[in-house]
Design a protein around this motif. Sequence first.
Motif, PDB file in Angstrom:
ATOM      1  N   PRO A 149       1.027  -1.196   0.181  1.00  0.00           N
ATOM      2  CA  PRO A 149      -0.056  -0.315   0.107  1.00  0.00           C
ATOM      3  C   PRO A 149       0.954   1.232  -0.099  1.00  0.00           C
ATOM      4  O   PRO A 149       2.045   1.435   0.679  1.00  0.00           O
ATOM      5  CB  PRO A 149      -0.845  -0.074   1.281  1.00  0.00           C
ATOM      6  CG  PRO A 149      -0.878  -1.587   1.572  1.00  0.00           C
ATOM      7  CD  PRO A 149       0.500  -2.064   1.146  1.00  0.00           C
ATOM      8  N   GLU A 150       0.481   2.389  -0.848  1.00  0.00           N
ATOM      9  CA  GLU A 150       1.146   3.424  -1.052  1.00  0.00           C
ATOM     10  C   GLU A 150       2.385   3.449  -1.835  1.00  0.00           C
ATOM     11  O   GLU A 150       2.884   4.375  -2.259  1.00  0.00           O
ATOM     12  CB  GLU A 150       1.684   4.230   0.469  1.00  0.00           C
ATOM     13  CG  GLU A 150       0.687   4.487   1.380  1.00  0.00           C
ATOM     14  CD  GLU A 150       1.133   4.864   2.744  1.00  0.00           C
ATOM     15  OE1 GLU A 150       0.584   5.814   3.269  1.00  0.00           O
ATOM     16  OE2 GLU A 150       2.161   4.527   2.989  1.00  0.00           O
ATOM     17  N   THR A 246       7.229  10.041  -8.612  1.00  0.00           N
ATOM     18  CA  THR A 246       6.031   9.654  -7.932  1.00  0.00           C
ATOM     19  C   THR A 246       6.022   8.043  -7.498  1.00  0.00           C
ATOM     20  O   THR A 246       5.086   7.498  -8.172  1.00  0.00           O
ATOM     21  CB  THR A 246       4.847  10.041  -8.450  1.00  0.00           C
ATOM     22  OG1 THR A 246       5.228  11.429  -8.760  1.00  0.00           O
ATOM     23  CG2 THR A 246       3.719   9.898  -7.266  1.00  0.00           C
ATOM     24  N   PHE A 248       6.105   6.461  -4.732  1.00  0.00           N
ATOM     25  CA  PHE A 248       5.089   6.091  -3.635  1.00  0.00           C
ATOM     26  C   PHE A 248       4.600   7.346  -2.846  1.00  0.00           C
ATOM     27  O   PHE A 248       4.994   8.469  -3.536  1.00  0.00           O
ATOM     28  CB  PHE A 248       6.001   5.393  -2.648  1.00  0.00           C
ATOM     29  CG  PHE A 248       7.517   5.747  -2.740  1.00  0.00           C
ATOM     30  CD1 PHE A 248       7.825   6.898  -1.969  1.00  0.00           C
ATOM     31  CD2 PHE A 248       8.308   4.810  -2.916  1.00  0.00           C
ATOM     32  CE1 PHE A 248       8.959   7.381  -1.949  1.00  0.00           C
ATOM     33  CE2 PHE A 248       9.837   5.208  -3.231  1.00  0.00           C
ATOM     34  CZ  PHE A 248      10.205   6.565  -2.730  1.00  0.00           C
ATOM     35  N   ALA A 249       3.667   7.275  -2.205  1.00  0.00           N
ATOM     36  CA  ALA A 249       2.987   8.331  -1.406  1.00  0.00           C
ATOM     37  C   ALA A 249       2.908   8.083   0.090  1.00  0.00           C
ATOM     38  O   ALA A 249       3.249   7.180   0.517  1.00  0.00           O
ATOM     39  CB  ALA A 249       1.783   8.681  -2.009  1.00  0.00           C
ATOM     40  N   GLY A 250       2.197   9.188   0.608  1.00  0.00           N
ATOM     41  CA  GLY A 250       1.739   8.877   2.226  1.00  0.00           C
ATOM     42  C   GLY A 250       2.955   8.668   3.207  1.00  0.00           C
ATOM     43  O   GLY A 250       4.180   9.277   2.722  1.00  0.00           O
ATOM     44  N   SER A 251       2.820   7.452   3.836  1.00  0.00           N
ATOM     45  CA  SER A 251       3.969   7.441   5.046  1.00  0.00           C
ATOM     46  C   SER A 251       5.283   7.041   4.311  1.00  0.00           C
ATOM     47  O   SER A 251       6.346   7.192   4.918  1.00  0.00           O
ATOM     48  CB  SER A 251       3.551   6.337   6.010  1.00  0.00           C
ATOM     49  OG  SER A 251       3.213   5.300   5.457  1.00  0.00           O
ATOM     50  N   ILE A 252       4.954   6.212   3.335  1.00  0.00           N
ATOM     51  CA  ILE A 252       6.577   5.706   2.685  1.00  0.00           C
ATOM     52  C   ILE A 252       7.094   6.892   1.985  1.00  0.00           C
ATOM     53  O   ILE A 252       8.319   7.218   2.318  1.00  0.00           O
ATOM     54  CB  ILE A 252       6.176   4.813   1.453  1.00  0.00           C
ATOM     55  CG1 ILE A 252       5.557   3.424   1.968  1.00  0.00           C
ATOM     56  CG2 ILE A 252       7.595   4.512   0.665  1.00  0.00           C
ATOM     57  CD1 ILE A 252       5.021   2.684   0.720  1.00  0.00           C
ATOM     58  N   CYS A 277       4.301  13.732  -6.765  1.00  0.00           N
ATOM     59  CA  CYS A 277       4.828  13.979  -5.823  1.00  0.00           C
ATOM     60  C   CYS A 277       5.538  15.503  -5.534  1.00  0.00           C
ATOM     61  O   CYS A 277       6.042  15.770  -4.609  1.00  0.00           O
ATOM     62  CB  CYS A 277       6.002  13.062  -5.729  1.00  0.00           C
ATOM     63  SG  CYS A 277       7.308  13.105  -7.118  1.00  0.00           S
TER      64      CYS A 277
END
Length: 308
Positions: A149-150, A246, A248-252, A277
């Motif tokens: 996820p992410e 871009t 990955f996103a979020g917490s990563i 990103c």
Amino acid sequence: MDIKLPQIIAEIKADISLNERDITLYEKNNFDSRTNAIDFIDFHILDRIASLQQQTGRNEELHALKKRAEKLENELEEINAELFVHLKEQIRTGGYTQSSFQMMISKYFGDHFFDGKKNTEMGYNNLDIFINGVLLGETIPTLTIEPKPEMVFYQQTPAKIIFELANLVKAKPDDVFYDLGSGLGQVPILINLISGVVCKGIEYEPAYCNYAQGCALNLNLLNIEFINADARKADYSKGTVFFMYTPFAGSIMQTVLTMLQNEANKRVIRIFTYGPCSPVIAKENWLTCVNGPATDFYKLYEFKSNIN
């Protein structure tokens, strides 16, 4: 028979004849026009014939035109395939490196791909087909593990953006370039060819990583390493220049940015971004964007770490 069918068949014949008579399409250097012709045959001639065949059933004249168009398309594709074999061998033997590689690209496409101000076209074009043919192998690997996820599914960086990136990086001999989420390897391979700088790709999917390393070795490019790792566990201690399309996103993303900030506490680093990103990274107070507000997903941005 539809009263329009003879007219349509006549138009198709004329289109095929026009391309058959164009001897410039058979000149190896004329890649751009030849590739446009292949697209035209595919989408304007063969697709049109297929649609007519569905409507009319078996039609000997349409069948003959289909065979004629396919023969022409195969001939043009074979010229491109032979060209790719030749260029791969030139790279493998050291014939195209740095300035000579850029000169070769300019011969086929002009020099506007090295200047972001002139490079305003969005999306992919014939340059991507050319670069894929020269740098990559024939069989693209399939995913072997599900991204976490992410993590963003791989999407190839447009070739024109990579050339613009190389122009902006202006790599020095002691630079080490990292591509985070390197996929099939086009970015590190191209950056190395254009600048000669040491390049490393970080890629979570092992099949992509192995494929990219194989492409680099097939071209005899030894200063490129593809590392199969989660970006949150990679070693960035040697990196001076980083690129992200871009991946990955979020917490990563936040974890990786924290890791890069730690590296920036030891030395100045630069981060280049493309895609969604960019505005996220622009919020980092330890980075300064040197070429705009970083709001355009289709623009390449350069960030420089602030000096303590």
